[in-house]
Write an enzyme that holds these catalytic residues in place. Structure first.
Site, short mmCIF file in Angstrom:
data_model
loop_
_atom_site.label_atom_id
_atom_site.label_comp_id
_atom_site.label_asym_id
_atom_site.label_seq_id
_atom_site.Cartn_x
_atom_site.Cartn_y
_atom_site.Cartn_z
N ASP A 78 -56.32 22.15 -33.59
CA ASP A 78 -57.47 21.79 -35.02
C ASP A 78 -58.59 22.64 -34.95
OD1 ASP A 78 -58.33 20.31 -32.46
OD2 ASP A 78 -59.36 19.14 -33.68
N GLU A 135 -58.17 17.50 -31.56
CA GLU A 135 -58.90 17.26 -30.34
C GLU A 135 -60.35 17.17 -30.49
OE1 GLU A 135 -61.47 17.97 -27.16
OE2 GLU A 135 -61.36 19.37 -28.94
N GLU A 136 -60.77 17.83 -31.53
CA GLU A 136 -62.31 17.53 -31.80
C GLU A 136 -62.63 16.21 -32.11
OE1 GLU A 136 -64.26 20.02 -31.19
OE2 GLU A 136 -63.24 21.79 -31.48
N HIS A 358 -68.35 26.40 -31.55
CA HIS A 358 -68.84 25.56 -32.67
C HIS A 358 -70.20 26.31 -33.47
CE1 HIS A 358 -67.29 21.36 -31.13
NE2 HIS A 358 -66.24 22.35 -30.71
ZN LIG Z 1 -64.58 21.96 -29.83
ZN LIG Z 2 -62.16 23.13 -28.02
#
Ligand SMILES: [Zn+2]
Ligand SMILES: [Zn+2]
Length: 391
Positions: A78, A135-136, A358
């Protein structure tokens, strides 16, 4: 084991990674990514490729020899809702969404490993290639597990990795035990009686009580946790229904807590409730507290971490393998798999000049691809080593 053309593999993985980077998809929306992954796995000749596991997850299975043991290798697929500021030719074609955590690289590396192992063999047993969604959010692993991952594709142990900005490419690190933290979220809602800013005594506004609550929460880590325990309590939002000349009758405090042990998480929750109730009582407000657990702590199995070091030494060279990485207060959805089987999660260098994860300027470093792919393949060959000499 058939020899692998590494130059060709690097070219392929770079092309896949850049294709995925140009088409980022948010958690549980990874349709194109999942189709891309499944098509590649089928092209490599895996024994089984199943899509739609836990929403947009993909599992590929590769069996060699007659061994009954199975291991899993996991990547995440993702992207994030961050507007990209990278000006590469392969930059995101989807405004507002980008691969800012390098999951494009993780997916390409695991595809590379699948190609190496499908073409080269060199193991006896079954490898499950797990490509997880979301996952996030910390929701994708649970979605796959709830969809029967362990029953449908059983495995004995699992390995995963994440790229690490700041760590030079070609370097590897992890540690035994807790390496990434739990993440809990909390919300405290204070209710009173709002009113005119000029006449606070006619009502019972909630903002001063909310501010006192925020200050009192700071004593959880400083006065209630053992100095040897790691914990973080961060208030991240304070929202009210007040305006410039009207006092709020409602205030909401939102926050995030990190810890490495369930006992510490439980202590933070209990103290948050005591402080919220006690402070609200002192100010004559009503209060409601909700406390949720979003990510569990990531605990590396001691024996399997030893095996991860052995595989890493073969790929990265012993001088590039650090065995006592600092635990991090970031969280990782991989930890959910470790509630079912033992495993190990590791970090590989994304380069010293890499932007942080990020960050709108972050980009996965393609030079790291071959290290990740070779590490996945090496740990498979070491853990599923054929017991009889091959002809
Ligand atoms: Zn991340
Ligand atoms: Zn990651």
């Amino acid at each position: 084991m058939v020899g692998i053309d590494f130059d060709r593999l690097v070219e392929d993985m770079t092309a896949w990674r850049r294709d995925l980077h140009a088409h980022p998809e948010f958690g549980f929306e990874e349709q194109r990514t999942a189709s891309f992954v499944a098509a590649k796995l089928r092209e490599f000749g895996l024994d089984e490729v199943v899509e739609g596991v836990g929403g947009t997850g993909v599992v590929g299975r590769l069996k060699r020899g007659s061994g009954n043991r199975a291991i899993a290798l996991r990547a995440d697929m993702d992207a994030l809702r961050i507007p990209e500021q990278v000006e590469q030719s392969y930059r995101s074609t989807r405004p507002g969404t980008m691969h800012a955590c390098g999951h494009d690289g993780h997916t390409a590396m695991l595809l590379g490993a699948a190609k190496m192992l499908a073409e080269g063999g060199g193991f006896d047993g079954t490898v499950c290639f797990i490509f997880q969604p979301a996952e996030e959010w910390g929701k994708g692993a649970l979605a796959m597990l709830d969809d029967g991952l362990m029953e449908r594709f059983p495995f004995d142990e699992i390995y995963g990795l994440h790229n690490m900005p700041g760590l030079p490419v070609g370097r590897f690190e992890t540690r035994v035990g807790a390496i990434m933290s739990a993440e809990d979220n909390f919300e405290i809602v204070l209710k009173g009686v709002g009113g005119h800013a000029a006449r606070p005594h006619w009502g019972n506004e909630t903002l001063v009580a909310a501010c006192a609550t925020v200050v009192n929460l700071q004593t959880i880590v400083s006065r209630r946790l053992s100095p040897t325990d790691i914990g973080v309590v961060s208030v991240t939002e304070l929202l009210t229904d007040g305006t410039r000349n009207a006092l709020p009758g409602l205030s909401r405090i939102l926050g995030d807590a990190r810890s490495f042990r369930p006992e510490v998480s439980a202590k933070i929750e209990a103290e948050t409730r005591v402080i919220a109730k006690g402070t609200a009582d002192a100010y004559g407000c009503e209060v409601e507290v909700s406390y949720t657990r979003e990510f569990v702590p990531l605990i590396n199995d001691p024996a399997l971490t030893g095996h991860a070091f052995a595989a890493a030494q073969a790929v990265f060279g012993p001088e590039n393998v650090a065995t006592a990485a600092e635990p991090m207060t970031g969280s990782e959805d991989f930890a959910r798999f470790l509630e079912h089987v033992p495993g190990c999660f590791v970090f590989i260098g994304n380069g010293e000049t890499s932007a942080p994860l990020h960050n709108p300027r972050y980009d996965f470093n393609d030079d790291a691809l071959i290290f990740g792919a070779r590490y996945h393949a090496e740990i498979t060959r070491q853990r599923l080593a054929p017991t009889e000499p091959r002809p």
